[in-house]
Design a protein around this motif. Structure first.
Motif, PDB file in Angstrom:
ATOM      1  N   ILE A   1       3.755  -0.588 -12.253  1.00 47.10           N
ATOM      2  CA  ILE A   1       5.183  -0.275 -12.154  1.00 47.10           C
ATOM      3  C   ILE A   1       5.698  -0.142 -10.724  1.00 47.10           C
ATOM      4  CG2 ILE A   1       5.167   0.808 -14.431  1.00 47.10           C
ATOM      5  CD1 ILE A   1       5.406   3.534 -13.039  1.00 47.10           C
ATOM      6  N   CYS A   2       4.829  -0.196  -9.750  1.00 49.96           N
ATOM      7  CA  CYS A   2       5.259  -0.166  -8.354  1.00 49.96           C
ATOM      8  C   CYS A   2       6.227  -1.330  -8.108  1.00 49.96           C
ATOM      9  CB  CYS A   2       4.014  -0.274  -7.459  1.00 49.96           C
ATOM     10  SG  CYS A   2       4.304  -0.872  -5.794  1.00 49.96           S
ATOM     11  N   PRO A   3       7.407  -1.070  -7.549  1.00 49.40           N
ATOM     12  CA  PRO A   3       8.379  -2.143  -7.334  1.00 49.40           C
ATOM     13  C   PRO A   3       7.845  -3.326  -6.522  1.00 49.40           C
ATOM     14  CG  PRO A   3       9.445  -0.024  -7.068  1.00 49.40           C
ATOM     15  CD  PRO A   3       7.970   0.246  -7.214  1.00 49.40           C
ATOM     16  N   ILE A   4       6.983  -3.078  -5.565  1.00 45.15           N
ATOM     17  CA  ILE A   4       6.431  -4.192  -4.777  1.00 45.15           C
ATOM     18  C   ILE A   4       5.464  -5.004  -5.629  1.00 45.15           C
ATOM     19  CG2 ILE A   4       5.118  -4.830  -2.715  1.00 45.15           C
ATOM     20  CD1 ILE A   4       7.921  -3.758  -2.068  1.00 45.15           C
ATOM     21  N   SER A   5       4.648  -4.351  -6.458  1.00 46.06           N
ATOM     22  CA  SER A   5       3.769  -5.089  -7.370  1.00 46.06           C
ATOM     23  C   SER A   5       4.585  -6.001  -8.274  1.00 46.06           C
ATOM     24  CB  SER A   5       2.957  -4.138  -8.251  1.00 46.06           C
ATOM     25  OG  SER A   5       2.004  -3.415  -7.531  1.00 46.06           O
ATOM     26  N   LYS A   6       5.689  -5.477  -8.806  1.00 47.10           N
ATOM     27  CA  LYS A   6       6.515  -6.258  -9.718  1.00 47.10           C
ATOM     28  C   LYS A   6       7.187  -7.433  -9.008  1.00 47.10           C
ATOM     29  CE  LYS A   6       8.870  -2.725 -11.477  1.00 47.10           C
ATOM     30  NZ  LYS A   6       9.737  -1.931 -12.373  1.00 47.10           N
TER      31      LYS A   6
ATOM     32  N   GLU B   1      -4.484  15.907  -3.179  1.00 47.63           N
ATOM     33  CA  GLU B   1      -4.778  16.386  -1.825  1.00 47.63           C
ATOM     34  C   GLU B   1      -4.795  15.229  -0.848  1.00 47.63           C
ATOM     35  OE1 GLU B   1      -8.289  18.776  -1.477  1.00 47.63           O
ATOM     36  OE2 GLU B   1      -7.584  20.224  -2.961  1.00 47.63           O
ATOM     37  N   ASP B   2      -5.266  14.071  -1.318  1.00 51.26           N
ATOM     38  CA  ASP B   2      -5.360  12.920  -0.423  1.00 51.26           C
ATOM     39  C   ASP B   2      -5.411  11.642  -1.252  1.00 51.26           C
ATOM     40  OD1 ASP B   2      -5.701  11.757   2.218  1.00 51.26           O
ATOM     41  OD2 ASP B   2      -7.751  11.309   1.628  1.00 51.26           O
ATOM     42  N   LEU B   3      -4.533  10.708  -0.944  1.00 45.55           N
ATOM     43  CA  LEU B   3      -4.538   9.381  -1.542  1.00 45.55           C
ATOM     44  C   LEU B   3      -4.540   8.384  -0.390  1.00 45.55           C
ATOM     45  CD1 LEU B   3      -1.739   9.869  -4.248  1.00 45.55           C
ATOM     46  CD2 LEU B   3      -4.228   9.903  -4.614  1.00 45.55           C
ATOM     47  N   ASP B   4      -5.518   7.511  -0.360  1.00 49.73           N
ATOM     48  CA  ASP B   4      -5.644   6.538   0.727  1.00 49.73           C
ATOM     49  C   ASP B   4      -5.801   5.149   0.110  1.00 49.73           C
ATOM     50  OD1 ASP B   4      -6.038   6.089   3.678  1.00 49.73           O
ATOM     51  OD2 ASP B   4      -7.854   5.156   2.879  1.00 49.73           O
TER      52      ASP B   4
ATOM     53  N   SER C   1       0.828  -1.208   0.000  1.00 47.43           N
ATOM     54  CA  SER C   1       0.000   0.000   0.000  1.00 47.43           C
ATOM     55  C   SER C   1       0.863   1.259   0.000  1.00 47.43           C
ATOM     56  CB  SER C   1      -0.986   0.006   1.182  1.00 47.43           C
ATOM     57  OG  SER C   1      -0.302   0.030   2.411  1.00 47.43           O
ATOM     58  N   GLY C   2       1.965   1.237   0.745  1.00 50.97           N
ATOM     59  CA  GLY C   2       2.859   2.395   0.768  1.00 50.97           C
ATOM     60  C   GLY C   2       3.563   2.627  -0.552  1.00 50.97           C
ATOM     61  N   CYS C   3       4.085   1.562  -1.137  1.00 55.19           N
ATOM     62  CA  CYS C   3       4.796   1.662  -2.416  1.00 55.19           C
ATOM     63  C   CYS C   3       3.861   2.135  -3.526  1.00 55.19           C
ATOM     64  CB  CYS C   3       5.404   0.309  -2.763  1.00 55.19           C
ATOM     65  SG  CYS C   3       6.360   0.294  -4.291  1.00 55.19           S
ATOM     66  N   PHE C   4       2.698   1.498  -3.633  1.00 50.07           N
ATOM     67  CA  PHE C   4       1.724   1.867  -4.671  1.00 50.07           C
ATOM     68  C   PHE C   4       1.300   3.328  -4.536  1.00 50.07           C
ATOM     69  CE2 PHE C   4      -2.811   2.593  -5.388  1.00 50.07           C
ATOM     70  CZ  PHE C   4      -2.865   2.468  -6.775  1.00 50.07           C
ATOM     71  N   THR C   5       0.993   3.766  -3.332  1.00 47.96           N
ATOM     72  CA  THR C   5       0.496   5.125  -3.112  1.00 47.96           C
ATOM     73  C   THR C   5       1.575   6.160  -3.433  1.00 47.96           C
ATOM     74  OG1 THR C   5      -0.988   4.254  -1.421  1.00 47.96           O
ATOM     75  CG2 THR C   5      -0.676   6.635  -1.457  1.00 47.96           C
ATOM     76  N   MET C   6       2.817   5.877  -3.044  1.00 44.33           N
ATOM     77  CA  MET C   6       3.908   6.798  -3.395  1.00 44.33           C
ATOM     78  C   MET C   6       4.132   6.830  -4.905  1.00 44.33           C
ATOM     79  SD  MET C   6       6.757   6.229  -0.415  1.00 44.33           S
ATOM     80  CE  MET C   6       7.798   7.540  -1.014  1.00 44.33           C
TER      81      MET C   6
ATOM     82  N   LEU D   1      -8.186   2.005  -3.506  1.00 43.04           N
ATOM     83  CA  LEU D   1      -7.709   3.384  -3.518  1.00 43.04           C
ATOM     84  C   LEU D   1      -8.867   4.361  -3.505  1.00 43.04           C
ATOM     85  CD1 LEU D   1      -5.602   5.692  -4.137  1.00 43.04           C
ATOM     86  CD2 LEU D   1      -5.948   5.110  -6.560  1.00 43.04           C
ATOM     87  N   THR D   2      -8.759   5.364  -2.645  1.00 41.36           N
ATOM     88  CA  THR D   2      -9.650   6.513  -2.664  1.00 41.36           C
ATOM     89  C   THR D   2      -8.767   7.743  -2.753  1.00 41.36           C
ATOM     90  OG1 THR D   2     -11.273   5.374  -1.281  1.00 41.36           O
ATOM     91  CG2 THR D   2     -11.447   7.766  -1.418  1.00 41.36           C
TER      92      THR D   2
END
Length: 138
Positions: free
Chosen positions: A120-125, A76-79, A57-62, A98-99
């Motif tokens: 492309i998120c490194p954790i997803s890959k 403004e906000d990604l959760d 969740s952290g990797c994807f959101t960043m 994701l919201t």
């Protein structure tokens, strides 16, 4: 850019009756409890699946934040909630929910950008499992 991060796990005893701890280089986790109960029941402490959910969740959101910024949007906000499903000794599914609140972006562009971030998120890959994504734009 290249860097290395580390974490340490320690275990004493059998799989069911033993106990362990996990610590991270940053000390955000500092001898956090691991046990059979924290993994397979409802004990106090953490477990590998919860840590994967946190990392994903952290990797994807960043990653999404970087992509939005490159496209000229300021979120403004990604959760993001990541739900990791463990079944019969295998992680079979990760559900990303994701919201977001991103002024000026269309729902379609937000959806496409989130999908790209997931890919492309490194954790997803890194993960060899099905990953789904649900997107809500506020």
């Amino acid at each position: 850019m290249k860097f290395t991060r580390r974490a340490n796990a320690n275990w004493k005893g059998t799989g069911m009756e033993g106990k362990g701890t996990i610590s991270t280089q940053s000390t955000t986790l500092d001898n956090a409890q691991l046990s059979f109960k924290t993994r397979f029941e409802q004990g106090v402490g953490t477990n590998p699946e919860e840590l994967i959910a946190a990392a994903h969740s952290g990797c994807f959101t960043m990653q999404l934040s970087f992509l939005l910024s490159e496209a000229g949007f300021v979120p403004e906000d990604l959760d993001t909630t990541a739900k990791v499903t463990f079944e019969d000794g295998t992680i079979t599914l990760i559900q990303l929910e994701l919201t977001g609140k991103v002024p000026g972006i269309s729902s379609e562009e937000f959806q496409q950008t989130a999908q790209k971030a997931k890919e492309i998120c490194p954790i997803s890959k890194l993960l060899n499992t099905e990953i789904t994504l649900t997107v809500t734009l506020n």
